[in-house]
Design a protein around this motif. Structure first.
Motif, PDB file in Angstrom:
ATOM      1  N   ALA A  61      40.534  -5.683  -4.288  1.00 41.20           N
ATOM      2  CA  ALA A  61      40.998  -4.525  -3.525  1.00 41.20           C
ATOM      3  C   ALA A  61      42.402  -4.853  -3.040  1.00 41.20           C
ATOM      4  O   ALA A  61      42.754  -6.027  -2.883  1.00 41.20           O
ATOM      5  CB  ALA A  61      40.073  -4.237  -2.346  1.00 41.20           C
ATOM      6  N   PHE A  62      43.201  -3.808  -2.851  1.00 41.48           N
ATOM      7  CA  PHE A  62      44.568  -3.987  -2.367  1.00 41.48           C
ATOM      8  C   PHE A  62      45.381  -4.890  -3.296  1.00 41.48           C
ATOM      9  O   PHE A  62      46.251  -5.633  -2.853  1.00 41.48           O
ATOM     10  CB  PHE A  62      44.574  -4.548  -0.935  1.00 41.48           C
ATOM     11  CG  PHE A  62      43.786  -3.715   0.028  1.00 41.48           C
ATOM     12  CD1 PHE A  62      44.366  -2.614   0.646  1.00 41.48           C
ATOM     13  CD2 PHE A  62      42.461  -4.014   0.299  1.00 41.48           C
ATOM     14  CE1 PHE A  62      43.628  -1.836   1.525  1.00 41.48           C
ATOM     15  CE2 PHE A  62      41.718  -3.241   1.177  1.00 41.48           C
ATOM     16  CZ  PHE A  62      42.301  -2.146   1.792  1.00 41.48           C
ATOM     17  N   GLY A  63      45.062  -4.861  -4.590  1.00 40.60           N
ATOM     18  CA  GLY A  63      45.825  -5.606  -5.585  1.00 40.60           C
ATOM     19  C   GLY A  63      45.534  -7.092  -5.669  1.00 40.60           C
ATOM     20  O   GLY A  63      46.291  -7.831  -6.295  1.00 40.60           O
ATOM     21  N   THR A  64      44.441  -7.555  -5.085  1.00 41.58           N
ATOM     22  CA  THR A  64      44.119  -8.981  -5.161  1.00 41.58           C
ATOM     23  C   THR A  64      43.707  -9.362  -6.579  1.00 41.58           C
ATOM     24  O   THR A  64      43.144  -8.555  -7.315  1.00 41.58           O
ATOM     25  CB  THR A  64      43.000  -9.359  -4.171  1.00 41.58           C
ATOM     26  OG1 THR A  64      41.855  -8.533  -4.407  1.00 41.58           O
ATOM     27  CG2 THR A  64      43.473  -9.225  -2.735  1.00 41.58           C
ATOM     28  N   PRO A  65      43.988 -10.603  -6.969  1.00 45.78           N
ATOM     29  CA  PRO A  65      43.688 -11.028  -8.338  1.00 45.78           C
ATOM     30  C   PRO A  65      42.197 -11.269  -8.561  1.00 45.78           C
ATOM     31  O   PRO A  65      41.433 -11.461  -7.614  1.00 45.78           O
ATOM     32  CB  PRO A  65      44.468 -12.346  -8.469  1.00 45.78           C
ATOM     33  CG  PRO A  65      44.544 -12.874  -7.085  1.00 45.78           C
ATOM     34  CD  PRO A  65      44.644 -11.662  -6.194  1.00 45.78           C
ATOM     35  N   VAL A  66      41.828 -11.252  -9.840  1.00 48.71           N
ATOM     36  CA  VAL A  66      40.457 -11.577 -10.246  1.00 48.71           C
ATOM     37  C   VAL A  66      40.514 -12.543 -11.423  1.00 48.71           C
ATOM     38  O   VAL A  66      41.561 -12.732 -12.041  1.00 48.71           O
ATOM     39  CB  VAL A  66      39.648 -10.313 -10.642  1.00 48.71           C
ATOM     40  CG1 VAL A  66      39.423  -9.411  -9.450  1.00 48.71           C
ATOM     41  CG2 VAL A  66      40.315  -9.554 -11.757  1.00 48.71           C
ATOM     42  N   GLY A  67      39.390 -13.149 -11.732  1.00 46.94           N
ATOM     43  CA  GLY A  67      39.302 -14.034 -12.892  1.00 46.94           C
ATOM     44  C   GLY A  67      40.183 -15.259 -12.757  1.00 46.94           C
ATOM     45  O   GLY A  67      40.337 -15.824 -11.678  1.00 46.94           O
ATOM     46  N   ARG A  68      40.811 -15.660 -13.845  1.00 46.48           N
ATOM     47  CA  ARG A  68      41.659 -16.867 -13.840  1.00 46.48           C
ATOM     48  C   ARG A  68      42.855 -16.737 -12.906  1.00 46.48           C
ATOM     49  O   ARG A  68      43.336 -17.728 -12.373  1.00 46.48           O
ATOM     50  CB  ARG A  68      42.126 -17.187 -15.252  1.00 46.48           C
ATOM     51  CG  ARG A  68      41.003 -17.680 -16.124  1.00 46.48           C
ATOM     52  CD  ARG A  68      41.487 -17.992 -17.516  1.00 46.48           C
ATOM     53  NE  ARG A  68      40.332 -18.318 -18.332  1.00 46.48           N
ATOM     54  CZ  ARG A  68      40.268 -19.354 -19.119  1.00 46.48           C
ATOM     55  NH1 ARG A  68      41.287 -20.165 -19.229  1.00 46.48           N
ATOM     56  NH2 ARG A  68      39.178 -19.584 -19.817  1.00 46.48           N
ATOM     57  N   GLU A  69      43.319 -15.505 -12.709  1.00 45.70           N
ATOM     58  CA  GLU A  69      44.454 -15.295 -11.810  1.00 45.70           C
ATOM     59  C   GLU A  69      44.085 -15.574 -10.353  1.00 45.70           C
ATOM     60  O   GLU A  69      44.949 -15.722  -9.503  1.00 45.70           O
ATOM     61  CB  GLU A  69      45.003 -13.872 -11.938  1.00 45.70           C
ATOM     62  CG  GLU A  69      45.758 -13.622 -13.230  1.00 45.70           C
ATOM     63  CD  GLU A  69      44.822 -13.436 -14.437  1.00 45.70           C
ATOM     64  OE1 GLU A  69      43.747 -12.842 -14.269  1.00 45.70           O
ATOM     65  OE2 GLU A  69      45.183 -13.900 -15.530  1.00 45.70           O
ATOM     66  N   ALA A  70      42.777 -15.633 -10.073  1.00 47.70           N
ATOM     67  CA  ALA A  70      42.301 -15.892  -8.710  1.00 47.70           C
ATOM     68  C   ALA A  70      41.906 -17.361  -8.523  1.00 47.70           C
ATOM     69  O   ALA A  70      41.198 -17.697  -7.574  1.00 47.70           O
ATOM     70  CB  ALA A  70      41.122 -14.981  -8.393  1.00 47.70           C
ATOM     71  N   MET A  71      42.352 -18.220  -9.414  1.00 50.15           N
ATOM     72  CA  MET A  71      42.050 -19.652  -9.306  1.00 50.15           C
ATOM     73  C   MET A  71      43.341 -20.422  -9.061  1.00 50.15           C
ATOM     74  O   MET A  71      44.378 -20.125  -9.650  1.00 50.15           O
ATOM     75  CB  MET A  71      41.371 -20.157 -10.558  1.00 50.15           C
ATOM     76  CG  MET A  71      40.042 -19.520 -10.811  1.00 50.15           C
ATOM     77  SD  MET A  71      39.332 -20.169 -12.324  1.00 50.15           S
ATOM     78  CE  MET A  71      37.796 -20.752 -11.678  1.00 50.15           C
ATOM     79  N   ARG A  80      40.714 -24.214  -6.036  1.00 52.33           N
ATOM     80  CA  ARG A  80      40.219 -23.179  -5.136  1.00 52.33           C
ATOM     81  C   ARG A  80      40.019 -21.915  -5.961  1.00 52.33           C
ATOM     82  O   ARG A  80      40.866 -21.553  -6.774  1.00 52.33           O
ATOM     83  CB  ARG A  80      41.208 -22.904  -4.011  1.00 52.33           C
ATOM     84  CG  ARG A  80      41.367 -24.059  -3.047  1.00 52.33           C
ATOM     85  CD  ARG A  80      42.248 -23.663  -1.855  1.00 52.33           C
ATOM     86  NE  ARG A  80      42.596 -24.819  -1.095  1.00 52.33           N
ATOM     87  CZ  ARG A  80      43.813 -25.395  -1.083  1.00 52.33           C
ATOM     88  NH1 ARG A  80      44.805 -24.879  -1.794  1.00 52.33           N
ATOM     89  NH2 ARG A  80      44.049 -26.456  -0.346  1.00 52.33           N
ATOM     90  N   SER A  81      38.913 -21.258  -5.717  1.00 51.60           N
ATOM     91  CA  SER A  81      38.593 -20.001  -6.377  1.00 51.60           C
ATOM     92  C   SER A  81      38.550 -18.915  -5.302  1.00 51.60           C
ATOM     93  O   SER A  81      37.853 -19.055  -4.292  1.00 51.60           O
ATOM     94  CB  SER A  81      37.245 -20.116  -7.083  1.00 51.60           C
ATOM     95  OG  SER A  81      36.908 -18.911  -7.702  1.00 51.60           O
ATOM     96  N   TYR A  82      39.304 -17.839  -5.521  1.00 49.43           N
ATOM     97  CA  TYR A  82      39.478 -16.805  -4.502  1.00 49.43           C
ATOM     98  C   TYR A  82      38.685 -15.545  -4.815  1.00 49.43           C
ATOM     99  O   TYR A  82      38.479 -15.191  -5.970  1.00 49.43           O
ATOM    100  CB  TYR A  82      40.963 -16.449  -4.378  1.00 49.43           C
ATOM    101  CG  TYR A  82      41.789 -17.566  -3.785  1.00 49.43           C
ATOM    102  CD1 TYR A  82      42.085 -17.595  -2.439  1.00 49.43           C
ATOM    103  CD2 TYR A  82      42.250 -18.607  -4.586  1.00 49.43           C
ATOM    104  CE1 TYR A  82      42.839 -18.631  -1.891  1.00 49.43           C
ATOM    105  CE2 TYR A  82      43.002 -19.642  -4.053  1.00 49.43           C
ATOM    106  CZ  TYR A  82      43.293 -19.648  -2.692  1.00 49.43           C
ATOM    107  OH  TYR A  82      44.025 -20.668  -2.162  1.00 49.43           O
ATOM    108  N   GLY A  83      38.268 -14.867  -3.761  1.00 51.54           N
ATOM    109  CA  GLY A  83      37.553 -13.608  -3.884  1.00 51.54           C
ATOM    110  C   GLY A  83      37.253 -13.040  -2.506  1.00 51.54           C
ATOM    111  O   GLY A  83      37.675 -13.582  -1.484  1.00 51.54           O
ATOM    112  N   TRP A  84      36.507 -11.949  -2.477  1.00 47.80           N
ATOM    113  CA  TRP A  84      36.205 -11.257  -1.224  1.00 47.80           C
ATOM    114  C   TRP A  84      34.858 -11.684  -0.657  1.00 47.80           C
ATOM    115  O   TRP A  84      33.872 -11.789  -1.388  1.00 47.80           O
ATOM    116  CB  TRP A  84      36.211  -9.750  -1.441  1.00 47.80           C
ATOM    117  CG  TRP A  84      37.586  -9.201  -1.626  1.00 47.80           C
ATOM    118  CD1 TRP A  84      38.254  -9.042  -2.812  1.00 47.80           C
ATOM    119  CD2 TRP A  84      38.482  -8.777  -0.601  1.00 47.80           C
ATOM    120  NE1 TRP A  84      39.507  -8.543  -2.582  1.00 47.80           N
ATOM    121  CE2 TRP A  84      39.678  -8.363  -1.228  1.00 47.80           C
ATOM    122  CE3 TRP A  84      38.392  -8.706   0.791  1.00 47.80           C
ATOM    123  CZ2 TRP A  84      40.761  -7.876  -0.513  1.00 47.80           C
ATOM    124  CZ3 TRP A  84      39.479  -8.215   1.494  1.00 47.80           C
ATOM    125  CH2 TRP A  84      40.646  -7.815   0.856  1.00 47.80           C
TER     126      TRP A  84
END
Length: 140
Positions: A61-71, A80-84
């Motif tokens: 949401a709000f343009g946050t990355p997902v998948g490999r772009e969120a690592m 670190r792995s990012y998410g909501w």
């Protein structure tokens, strides 16, 4: 059919990766009985916020990355792995959002962009607020 409204003074917030100040904060005075997942999707849809996810979870949401772009790879044995993540009244429930029913005593649903920290073969931290780190790949 009669629909009962919960006499809630409920706030739903979305906190991004770079600042503790919410990207969106909405106060609601009355709701039909609902879950965190249904409230989340309805709030984002009603305000035209682009997101990826369902009532079962929020991927972006709000343009946050997902998948490999969120690592964030820190080293050969660390990442670190990012998410909501979400919390209700300051507590992170052990339920998926669509499984957590809101009640008249709930005051705040807070979604926040967070990370899980992996080090030397172990996940050592879960749902740590990303804004505490202000990760350069997201905030600079």
């Amino acid at each position: 059919m009669l629909h009962l409204l919960l006499p809630l003074a409920l706030e739903i917030q979305f906190v991004g990766p770079c600042d503790s100040k919410p990207l969106l904060s909405v106060e609601l005075s009355e709701l039909e009985p609902t879950t965190v997942g249904d409230l989340t999707v309805a709030t984002l849809d009603d305000r035209g916020i682009a997101y990826q996810g369902t009532r079962q979870g929020l991927n972006s949401a709000f343009g946050t990355p997902v998948g490999r772009e969120a690592m964030e790879i820190i080293g050969p044995q660390e990442m670190r792995s990012y998410g909501w993540c979400y919390e209700v009244d300051g507590v992170s429930p052990e339920f998926f959002p669509h499984e957590y029913s809101l009640t008249p005593v709930n005051k705040t649903v807070r979604w926040y962009f967070a990370y899980a920290h992996y080090l030397n073969g172990e996940w050592i931290r879960q749902c740590a607020p990303a804004h505490e780190l202000r990760p350069a790949f997201l905030c600079d």
